[in-house]
Design a protein around this motif. Structure first.
Motif, PDB file in Angstrom:
ATOM      1  N   UNK A  49      86.952 100.850  20.015  1.00  0.00           N
ATOM      2  CA  UNK A  49      85.916 100.231  20.848  1.00  0.00           C
ATOM      3  C   UNK A  49      84.943 101.294  21.338  1.00  0.00           C
ATOM      4  N   UNK A  50      83.648 101.009  21.219  1.00  0.00           N
ATOM      5  CA  UNK A  50      82.605 101.822  21.839  1.00  0.00           C
ATOM      6  C   UNK A  50      82.180 101.082  23.106  1.00  0.00           C
ATOM      7  N   UNK A  51      82.379 101.711  24.276  1.00  0.00           N
ATOM      8  CA  UNK A  51      82.246 101.010  25.546  1.00  0.00           C
ATOM      9  C   UNK A  51      81.200 101.669  26.449  1.00  0.00           C
ATOM     10  N   UNK A  52      80.139 100.909  26.748  1.00  0.00           N
ATOM     11  CA  UNK A  52      79.182 101.371  27.753  1.00  0.00           C
ATOM     12  C   UNK A  52      79.797 101.158  29.139  1.00  0.00           C
ATOM     13  N   UNK A  53      79.318 101.917  30.134  1.00  0.00           N
ATOM     14  CA  UNK A  53      79.811 101.717  31.499  1.00  0.00           C
ATOM     15  C   UNK A  53      78.993 100.655  32.215  1.00  0.00           C
ATOM     16  N   UNK A  54      77.663 100.780  32.163  1.00  0.00           N
ATOM     17  CA  UNK A  54      76.786  99.828  32.850  1.00  0.00           C
ATOM     18  C   UNK A  54      76.609  98.567  32.003  1.00  0.00           C
ATOM     19  N   UNK A  55      77.285  97.499  32.417  1.00  0.00           N
ATOM     20  CA  UNK A  55      77.238  96.230  31.704  1.00  0.00           C
ATOM     21  C   UNK A  55      76.951  95.099  32.683  1.00  0.00           C
ATOM     22  N   UNK A  56      76.431  93.966  32.200  1.00  0.00           N
ATOM     23  CA  UNK A  56      76.256  92.812  33.085  1.00  0.00           C
ATOM     24  C   UNK A  56      77.604  92.280  33.577  1.00  0.00           C
ATOM     25  N   UNK A  57      77.606  91.703  34.742  1.00  0.00           N
ATOM     26  CA  UNK A  57      78.775  91.037  35.316  1.00  0.00           C
ATOM     27  C   UNK A  57      79.865  92.038  35.718  1.00  0.00           C
ATOM     28  N   UNK A  58      80.597  92.582  34.748  1.00  0.00           N
ATOM     29  CA  UNK A  58      81.638  93.565  35.032  1.00  0.00           C
ATOM     30  C   UNK A  58      81.334  94.829  34.235  1.00  0.00           C
ATOM     31  N   UNK A  59      81.643  95.995  34.824  1.00  0.00           N
ATOM     32  CA  UNK A  59      81.309  97.240  34.124  1.00  0.00           C
ATOM     33  C   UNK A  59      82.369  97.613  33.081  1.00  0.00           C
ATOM     34  N   UNK A  60      82.072  98.689  32.344  1.00  0.00           N
ATOM     35  CA  UNK A  60      82.978  99.117  31.276  1.00  0.00           C
ATOM     36  C   UNK A  60      84.335  99.557  31.781  1.00  0.00           C
ATOM     37  N   UNK A  61      84.390 100.080  33.009  1.00  0.00           N
ATOM     38  CA  UNK A  61      85.678 100.473  33.582  1.00  0.00           C
ATOM     39  C   UNK A  61      86.586  99.247  33.721  1.00  0.00           C
ATOM     40  N   UNK A  62      85.998  98.144  34.164  1.00  0.00           N
ATOM     41  CA  UNK A  62      86.766  96.908  34.326  1.00  0.00           C
ATOM     42  C   UNK A  62      87.333  96.447  32.985  1.00  0.00           C
ATOM     43  N   UNK A  63      86.472  96.413  31.954  1.00  0.00           N
ATOM     44  CA  UNK A  63      86.929  95.917  30.655  1.00  0.00           C
ATOM     45  C   UNK A  63      87.933  96.858  30.002  1.00  0.00           C
ATOM     46  N   UNK A  64      87.763  98.149  30.230  1.00  0.00           N
ATOM     47  CA  UNK A  64      88.751  99.097  29.721  1.00  0.00           C
ATOM     48  C   UNK A  64      90.124  98.826  30.338  1.00  0.00           C
TER      49      UNK A  64
END
Length: 224
Positions: A49-64
């Motif tokens: 997975x290539x994961x950005x940190x600044x995302x809509x709704x929830x950030x990349x830290x949350x999804x990680x």
């Protein structure tokens, strides 16, 4: 074929990444609905997975964090946020590597290859590049890339760097290097090796890589 999921908010960056990973033989899938990251992950079953940190709704830290609850798939963070705290947070919550925007596509591909090799041990697949401390040796066209600058390498210069970068952190003797150069040469003597090393060092210095190759007196050469 390895599958890569791209969780990136910037449409332009997302498409550039997708286009380039496909050129290197990977399958790619971009996220467009950022409420569905986990569901898409479960359905797509990516290898990385290539994961950005600044995302809509929830950030990349949350999804990680959510992905780490169900999978150990390698996650490479890509972000314009580059404080020590951001990098530490990314690694501490389960990220495997971090690359700062703006980034070189060659560096990105090198990091993807390195993560896939470490995770899945695909030793039967020939790597396209060797990467060490953001120095990239392209095995397909005998060029070296550093800090967005590219230099062309002669056949012997390429072989020397290939040997040293594959053994980074270890001293490689002059005899070992010369035996490698002899494979398709009639004869390479000790002085010829010295000339090749000196020319290579000048090329490396021209792109900011002073002292990349260090001499260990009486032993050989090392990259550290």
């Amino acid at each position: 074929m390895f599958k890569i999921m791209i969780v990136e908010d910037d449409p332009k960056i997302k498409e550039i990444i997708l286009e380039n990973i496909k050129k290197w033989g990977f399958d790619g899938l971009c996220i467009y609905d950022f409420n569905e990251v986990l569901n898409v992950f479960v359905r797509y079953e990516p290898h990385l997975i290539l994961m950005d940190i600044n995302l809509p709704h929830f950030d990349g830290f949350y999804w990680c964090t959510k992905i780490r609850e169900i999978s150990k798939v390698p996650i490479l963070f890509i972000s314009s946020r580059n404080t020590n705290m951001d990098i530490i947070m990314a690694i501490n919550i389960g990220g495997d590597d971090f690359i700062q925007k703006p980034f070189s596509l060659d560096v990105l591909i090198a990091k993807i290859n390195a993560l896939l090799r470490r995770t899945y041990s695909y030793t039967n697949i020939e790597p396209a590049v060797i990467e060490y401390n953001d120095v990239i040796l392209n095995l397909k066209n005998s060029t070296l890339i550093y800090n967005k600058k590219t230099i062309e390498l002669s056949k012997n210069e390429f072989k020397i760097l290939n040997i040293l970068m594959n053994n980074s952190g270890s001293v490689v003797s002059r005899n070992t290097i010369m035996r490698k150069l002899w494979e398709d040469e009639n004869f390479i003597d000790d002085n010829t090796l010295t000339v090749n090393i000196n020319r290579l060092r000048k090329k490396l210095s021209a792109i900011g890589l002073d002292n990349f190759i260090k001499t260990k007196k009486g032993q050989g050469y090392i990259i550290i």
